[in-house]
Design a protein around this motif. Structure first.
Motif, PDB file in Angstrom:
ATOM      1  N   UNK A   1      17.802   6.498  22.685  1.00 25.99           N
ATOM      2  CA  UNK A   1      18.299   7.363  22.556  1.00 25.99           C
ATOM      3  C   UNK A   1      17.946   7.907  21.533  1.00 25.99           C
ATOM      4  N   UNK A   2      17.979   7.153  20.352  1.00 26.01           N
ATOM      5  CA  UNK A   2      16.988   7.156  19.146  1.00 26.01           C
ATOM      6  C   UNK A   2      16.284   8.169  19.230  1.00 26.01           C
ATOM      7  N   UNK A   3      14.888   7.846  19.823  1.00 30.13           N
ATOM      8  CA  UNK A   3      13.926   9.124  19.751  1.00 30.13           C
ATOM      9  C   UNK A   3      14.639  10.339  20.282  1.00 30.13           C
ATOM     10  N   UNK A   4      15.181  10.615  21.339  1.00 26.51           N
ATOM     11  CA  UNK A   4      15.598  11.595  21.979  1.00 26.51           C
ATOM     12  C   UNK A   4      16.468  12.370  21.254  1.00 26.51           C
ATOM     13  N   UNK A   5      17.378  11.696  19.704  1.00 26.71           N
ATOM     14  CA  UNK A   5      18.250  12.444  19.101  1.00 26.71           C
ATOM     15  C   UNK A   5      17.100  12.406  17.412  1.00 26.71           C
TER      16      UNK A   5
END
Length: 406
Positions: free
Chosen positions: A282-286
């Motif tokens: 989620x952190x990578x995507x955001x």
């Protein structure tokens, strides 16, 4: 053969993929039969070892290090954190100190440290029986939480409503095979986690994650960025940085859980690893920040970290698929997925769904979604869950249909 060789204790293939992306030789030390096919392919070799036996881990790592030295012992799994720190110190490889790892692993020790520095006051006590638990709750004048002092994944976490409830809760504790627990005052308010990365003793909070808690305080969803006011986000960030300074953390990813109480943010626990539940994704995507790749590359000087957290681009969320305990007999999923949605479905006929006691029991899979905001990503997850059906057959009854949505 690469010039740099690392040891990895336990965990999933994600840390091994990161090591392979840097061209590292990796030896994986894992519980027998737990390294999946992808992990085996990504490693120089896999060494079977009991991850709960620190001396056995140390002996195996020392032997492999003597054959050809490691540059670092790495881990992102809870059982490996203290052994990795101790081995890095013993072999002169750097990294966080054993003291830091122990303070973050032992929730009671961390509470004692926070008391000593006057940070995040939470009333607490180690208890070893129903009578001690009842006395502690009576002194609170309100509900309490009891949890193992050295475990994760919401395992064996119980709410105690009052002194009269202590005997019932302690029977559950004993059924779980435990004889000592950390009792804490129950903190009202929503829960968030802060995903940070540290280097040379400087901490950068990259993301704040909203949490959806289900039965027994088990997390059934995550979303980034959390819906906090700038002031509250700043308070959470400052509290986390002070915590990491207090335990002496110098490098790597951390996952710190806070309760947003009416009296302000309070620390629940912290870990010198990435969060679970697909939070790194989620952190990578955001944010475009790959915490797992940083965890491998920065300590070895293979990639740079400028201590800068970029602004979010949209939002991302994960929701877990739920089902009643029993054996899966059928699964229905949507023929096509909405834009920005991916499905990791593990439920299939024959899968045994256990009673929900901790996060490992969420065996049916998960939905991950992105959106223009965290709220939109959550909405896409929830709509997708409405289209998922898992049919289970409990022992002694007929099959019944259970919605994937909680």
């Amino acid at each position: 053969m690469a010039e740099t060789r690392v040891a990895v204790i336990g965990g999933q293939a994600d840390i091994l993929r990161a090591a392979a992306s840097y061209g590292l030789d990796t030896v994986l030390f894992h519980a027998p039969g737990k390294a999946g096919p992808e992990s085996v392919k990504l490693c120089e070799r896999v060494v079977d070892v009991d991850l709960l036996d620190e001396e056995a881990i140390a002996a195996e790592v020392r032997e492999a290090h003597a054959e050809r030295p490691f540059r670092r012992v790495l881990t992102l799994t809870e059982p490996g954190l203290v052994p990795a720190a101790r081995l890095n110190a013993e072999l002169g490889l750097g990294g966080n100190s054993p003291r830091t790892a122990v303070l973050l692993k032992d929730k009671s020790a961390m509470r004692g440290l926070l008391d000593s520095v006057g940070l995040s006051p939470v009333r607490h006590r180690m208890v070893r029986g129903a009578a001690q638990l009842a006395a502690f709750v009576a002194g609170l004048g309100g509900p309490a939480i009891v949890k193992p002092p050295d475990h994760g994944g919401s395992a064996d976490v119980h709410r105690v409503e009052g002194p009269a409830d202590a005997a019932r809760v302690w029977r559950e504790v004993e059924r779980g095979g435990r004889g000592r627990m950390l009792a804490e005052e129950y903190l009202e308010g929503p829960e968030v986690s802060l995903e940070a990365f540290s280097y040379e003793g400087r901490h950068t909070v990259v993301a704040i994650t909203d949490k959806l808690l289900g039965p027994r305080f088990i997390e059934f969803g995550q979303a980034v960025p959390a819906a906090l006011t700038p002031q509250l986000a700043a308070e959470c960030t400052e509290l986390t940085e002070r915590l990491l300074d207090s335990v002496g953390l110098t490098e790597g990813p951390t996952h710190t859980e806070l309760k947003l109480t009416p009296a302000g943010p309070r620390i629940l626990e912290s870990h010198n690893r990435t969060g679970g539940d697909s939070i790194p994704e989620l952190v990578r995507l955001t944010y475009g920040v790959d915490l797992i790749r940083l965890a491998v590359g920065v300590p070895l000087g293979l990639t740079a970290w400028d201590h800068t957290a970029p602004p979010p681009v949209g939002g991302a969320a994960v929701r877990f698929i739920a089902a009643e305990p029993g054996t899966v007999t059928a699964v229905e999923v949507p023929r096509t997925l909405r834009d920005g949605v991916s499905l990791d479905l593990k439920a299939e006929p024959g899968l045994v769904v256990p009673p929900l006691t901790w996060s490992v029991d969420r065996v049916c899979g998960e939905v991950v979604a992105t959106g223009r905001s965290a709220a939109e990503a959550v909405g896409r997850c929830e709509l997708t869950l409405q289209d998922i059906r898992v049919v289970t057959a409990p022992a002694g009854t007929g099959a019944h249909r259970v919605e994937g949505e909680r």
